[in-house]
Design a protein around this motif. Structure first.
Motif, PDB file in Angstrom:
ATOM      1  N   PRO A   1      30.306 -73.945   5.809  1.00 44.02           N
ATOM      2  CA  PRO A   1      31.443 -74.635   5.207  1.00 44.02           C
ATOM      3  C   PRO A   1      31.020 -75.920   4.511  1.00 44.02           C
ATOM      4  O   PRO A   1      29.991 -76.510   4.836  1.00 44.02           O
ATOM      5  N   GLY A   2      31.841 -76.340   3.546  1.00 47.25           N
ATOM      6  CA  GLY A   2      31.558 -77.585   2.850  1.00 47.25           C
ATOM      7  C   GLY A   2      31.993 -77.530   1.403  1.00 47.25           C
ATOM      8  O   GLY A   2      32.890 -76.776   1.033  1.00 47.25           O
ATOM      9  N   CYS A   3      31.354 -78.329   0.577  1.00 49.54           N
ATOM     10  CA  CYS A   3      31.675 -78.342  -0.848  1.00 49.54           C
ATOM     11  C   CYS A   3      30.414 -78.655  -1.642  1.00 49.54           C
ATOM     12  O   CYS A   3      29.367 -78.985  -1.077  1.00 49.54           O
ATOM     13  N   LEU A   4      30.532 -78.557  -2.958  1.00 50.92           N
ATOM     14  CA  LEU A   4      29.401 -78.747  -3.857  1.00 50.92           C
ATOM     15  C   LEU A   4      29.697 -79.898  -4.813  1.00 50.92           C
ATOM     16  O   LEU A   4      30.752 -79.924  -5.447  1.00 50.92           O
ATOM     17  N   VAL A   5      28.774 -80.846  -4.897  1.00 50.10           N
ATOM     18  CA  VAL A   5      28.841 -81.916  -5.894  1.00 50.10           C
ATOM     19  C   VAL A   5      27.756 -81.610  -6.911  1.00 50.10           C
ATOM     20  O   VAL A   5      26.560 -81.593  -6.572  1.00 50.10           O
ATOM     21  N   LEU A   6      28.156 -81.361  -8.145  1.00 44.02           N
ATOM     22  CA  LEU A   6      27.256 -80.737  -9.122  1.00 44.02           C
ATOM     23  C   LEU A   6      27.206 -81.509 -10.437  1.00 44.02           C
ATOM     24  O   LEU A   6      28.248 -81.789 -11.040  1.00 44.02           O
ATOM     25  N   ASP A   7      25.992 -81.843 -10.868  1.00 41.86           N
ATOM     26  CA  ASP A   7      25.811 -82.451 -12.182  1.00 41.86           C
ATOM     27  C   ASP A   7      25.849 -81.339 -13.238  1.00 41.86           C
ATOM     28  O   ASP A   7      25.444 -80.196 -12.981  1.00 41.86           O
ATOM     29  N   VAL A   8      26.345 -81.690 -14.431  1.00 43.95           N
ATOM     30  CA  VAL A   8      26.463 -80.681 -15.488  1.00 43.95           C
ATOM     31  C   VAL A   8      25.133 -80.473 -16.203  1.00 43.95           C
ATOM     32  O   VAL A   8      24.634 -79.360 -16.324  1.00 43.95           O
ATOM     33  N   ARG A   9      24.555 -81.556 -16.681  1.00 42.58           N
ATOM     34  CA  ARG A   9      23.364 -81.441 -17.518  1.00 42.58           C
ATOM     35  C   ARG A   9      22.109 -81.595 -16.671  1.00 42.58           C
ATOM     36  O   ARG A   9      21.770 -82.689 -16.211  1.00 42.58           O
ATOM     37  N   MET A  10      21.430 -80.477 -16.452  1.00 38.20           N
ATOM     38  CA  MET A  10      20.187 -80.465 -15.686  1.00 38.20           C
ATOM     39  C   MET A  10      19.174 -79.603 -16.410  1.00 38.20           C
ATOM     40  O   MET A  10      19.535 -78.699 -17.172  1.00 38.20           O
ATOM     41  N   SER A  11      17.903 -79.876 -16.180  1.00 41.28           N
ATOM     42  CA  SER A  11      16.860 -79.031 -16.761  1.00 41.28           C
ATOM     43  C   SER A  11      16.923 -77.652 -16.118  1.00 41.28           C
ATOM     44  O   SER A  11      17.335 -77.501 -14.961  1.00 41.28           O
ATOM     45  N   GLY A  12      16.532 -76.644 -16.855  1.00 38.89           N
ATOM     46  CA  GLY A  12      16.630 -75.274 -16.336  1.00 38.89           C
ATOM     47  C   GLY A  12      18.065 -74.793 -16.415  1.00 38.89           C
ATOM     48  O   GLY A  12      18.676 -74.796 -17.473  1.00 38.89           O
ATOM     49  N   MET A  13      18.609 -74.399 -15.277  1.00 42.96           N
ATOM     50  CA  MET A  13      19.990 -73.918 -15.219  1.00 42.96           C
ATOM     51  C   MET A  13      20.953 -75.099 -15.171  1.00 42.96           C
ATOM     52  O   MET A  13      20.834 -75.975 -14.313  1.00 42.96           O
ATOM     53  N   SER A  14      21.911 -75.128 -16.094  1.00 39.11           N
ATOM     54  CA  SER A  14      22.884 -76.216 -16.124  1.00 39.11           C
ATOM     55  C   SER A  14      23.927 -76.034 -15.029  1.00 39.11           C
ATOM     56  O   SER A  14      24.032 -74.963 -14.413  1.00 39.11           O
ATOM     57  N   GLY A  15      24.709 -77.078 -14.811  1.00 37.06           N
ATOM     58  CA  GLY A  15      25.775 -76.986 -13.831  1.00 37.06           C
ATOM     59  C   GLY A  15      26.791 -75.924 -14.188  1.00 37.06           C
ATOM     60  O   GLY A  15      27.301 -75.205 -13.315  1.00 37.06           O
ATOM     61  N   ILE A  16      27.115 -75.812 -15.472  1.00 35.36           N
ATOM     62  CA  ILE A  16      28.076 -74.796 -15.916  1.00 35.36           C
ATOM     63  C   ILE A  16      27.514 -73.397 -15.691  1.00 35.36           C
ATOM     64  O   ILE A  16      28.235 -72.479 -15.272  1.00 35.36           O
ATOM     65  N   GLU A  17      26.215 -73.225 -15.936  1.00 33.13           N
ATOM     66  CA  GLU A  17      25.586 -71.921 -15.685  1.00 33.13           C
ATOM     67  C   GLU A  17      25.571 -71.604 -14.198  1.00 33.13           C
ATOM     68  O   GLU A  17      25.741 -70.443 -13.801  1.00 33.13           O
ATOM     69  N   LEU A  18      25.376 -72.619 -13.369  1.00 28.38           N
ATOM     70  CA  LEU A  18      25.424 -72.405 -11.918  1.00 28.38           C
ATOM     71  C   LEU A  18      26.827 -71.986 -11.502  1.00 28.38           C
ATOM     72  O   LEU A  18      26.988 -71.077 -10.670  1.00 28.38           O
TER      73      LEU A  18
END
Length: 212
Positions: free
Chosen positions: A50-67
């Motif tokens: 259980p929990g949640c995800l704090v996710l940056d959008v612009r990252m090298s490799g797979m972006s946050g949106i792609e994740l």
């Protein structure tokens, strides 16, 4: 249901931000795991946690949106908070459509993020409780006979006993008999409650998840 303490998963390829968020979130008593990219997160994430995800959008490799898209493909609905230093309206709309529960632009006040994290953790708790409840309902429905399944499907559509009897070419008394058995097996006291649970189960698991 997994009774483990909720964990906040922070995914950001900026190590300093990961460390800062980790210390901030730990201050409110939550466990935190940090990842420097989307792929390491996917490699180690256990959906039963259980929990949640704090996710940056612009990252090298797979972006946050792609994740986000990959998590949707895997039917993983962990509540996700998007953080970005390059936010704009189209990006916010795209992430929210993909299921994000919040979109926060950097720099942000600590309390804004903490409030969002607490809401997301509570949302995850409710989602898991609902799934557990509907899983129990689904299991009980596996004990229905074929005829009881037919009657239940029509009850869920809101049809009265008389209409069900006509459609199935059986007596109304027989319909009432099956309805009583269905309610007993489902562990509910009314057709209204049966309908609510059936819709919740189908929403969660799909039609294939119920006895047919």
């Amino acid at each position: 249901m997994n009774s483990a303490k909720p964990t906040v998963f922070v995914v950001d390829d900026d190590g300093a931000i990961c460390q800062s968020l980790c210390l901030l979130i730990q201050d409110i008593g939550l466990d935190v795991r940090t990842f420097d990219g989307a792929r390491p997160f996917l490699d180690h994430y256990d959906p039963s946690q259980p929990g949640c995800l704090v996710l940056d959008v612009r990252m090298s490799g797979m972006s946050g949106i792609e994740l986000q898209a990959r998590l949707n493909e895997l039917s993983i609905d962990i509540p996700t908070i998007i953080i970005t230093g390059h936010g704009d309206v189209p990006m916010a709309v795209e992430t929210m459509k993909a299921g994000a529960v919040d979109f926060i632009e950097k720099p942000f006040r600590d309390q804004v993020l903490l409030d969002s994290v607490q809401r997301a953790v509570e949302m995850d708790r409710r989602i898991r409780a609902t799934k557990e409840h509907t899983r129990g309902f689904q299991s009980r429905m596996e004990g229905l006979t074929r005829r009881e399944c037919q009657v239940m499907d029509l009850l869920v559509l809101g049809k009265p006993s008389k209409a069900i009897a006509y459609e199935l070419q059986i007596s109304q008394k027989t319909v009432d008999f099956h309805r009583t058995n269905i309610l007993n097996k489902a562990g509910v006291s009314s057709v209204v409650e049966l309908v609510r649970l059936a819709h919740a189960a189908r929403s969660t698991w799909g039609n294939a998840g119920l006895a047919q």
